[in-house]
Design an enzyme around this catalytic site. Structure first.
Site, PDB file in Angstrom:
ATOM      1  N   CYS A   1       0.859  -1.359  -0.614  1.00 43.06           N
ATOM      2  CA  CYS A   1       0.084   0.225   0.062  1.00 43.06           C
ATOM      3  C   CYS A   1       0.974   1.172   0.257  1.00 43.06           C
ATOM      4  CB  CYS A   1      -1.064   0.084   1.154  1.00 43.06           C
ATOM      5  SG  CYS A   1      -1.940   1.418   1.601  1.00 43.06           S
TER       6      CYS A   1
ATOM      7  N   CYS B   1      -0.126   3.492   2.473  1.00 45.00           N
ATOM      8  CA  CYS B   1       0.274   3.767   4.039  1.00 45.00           C
ATOM      9  C   CYS B   1       1.742   3.985   3.981  1.00 45.00           C
ATOM     10  CB  CYS B   1       0.065   1.587   4.150  1.00 45.00           C
ATOM     11  SG  CYS B   1      -1.785   1.059   3.925  1.00 45.00           S
TER      12      CYS B   1
END
Length: 107
Positions: free
Chosen positions: A31, A34
């Protein structure tokens, strides 16, 4: 700096039973947003040392916890205080916005 890694075996002890609020970062290796949040969370942890713990939980490695807390989009941040979810933040954001989102929950 107070950033720890948590998983299904230590979540209760490190997060639910903690003496200070714990901001859990539900994230995954793949991600991009993230990964972008990691330095923001480290800065936040440094600014609030002793008042909050940042806990990183990999959703791919801990699917039961991700499901239990209904994580459908990452990054997802949940602030736990006294074992309960006190605040939620979904998506990447700059530190100033994170400060606003968590104001009143973290001293």
């Amino acid at each position: 700096m107070t950033v720890i890694n948590v998983n299904e075996s230590n979540f209760k002890q490190q997060v639910l039973d903690a003496d200070v609020p714990v901001l859990v970062d539900f994230w995954a290796e793949w991600c991009g947003p993230c990964r972008a949040m990691a330095p923001v969370l480290e800065d936040y942890a440094n600014d609030h040392a002793g008042k909050v713990v940042i806990a990183k939980l990999n959703v791919d490695e801990n699917p039961n916890l991700a499901g239990q807390y209904r994580i459908t989009s990452i990054p997802a941040l949940k602030l736990f205080s006294k074992g309960e979810v006190a605040a939620e933040v979904i998506g990447a954001r700059p530190k100033a916005q994170l400060e606003k989102d968590l104001a009143g929950h973290v001293a």
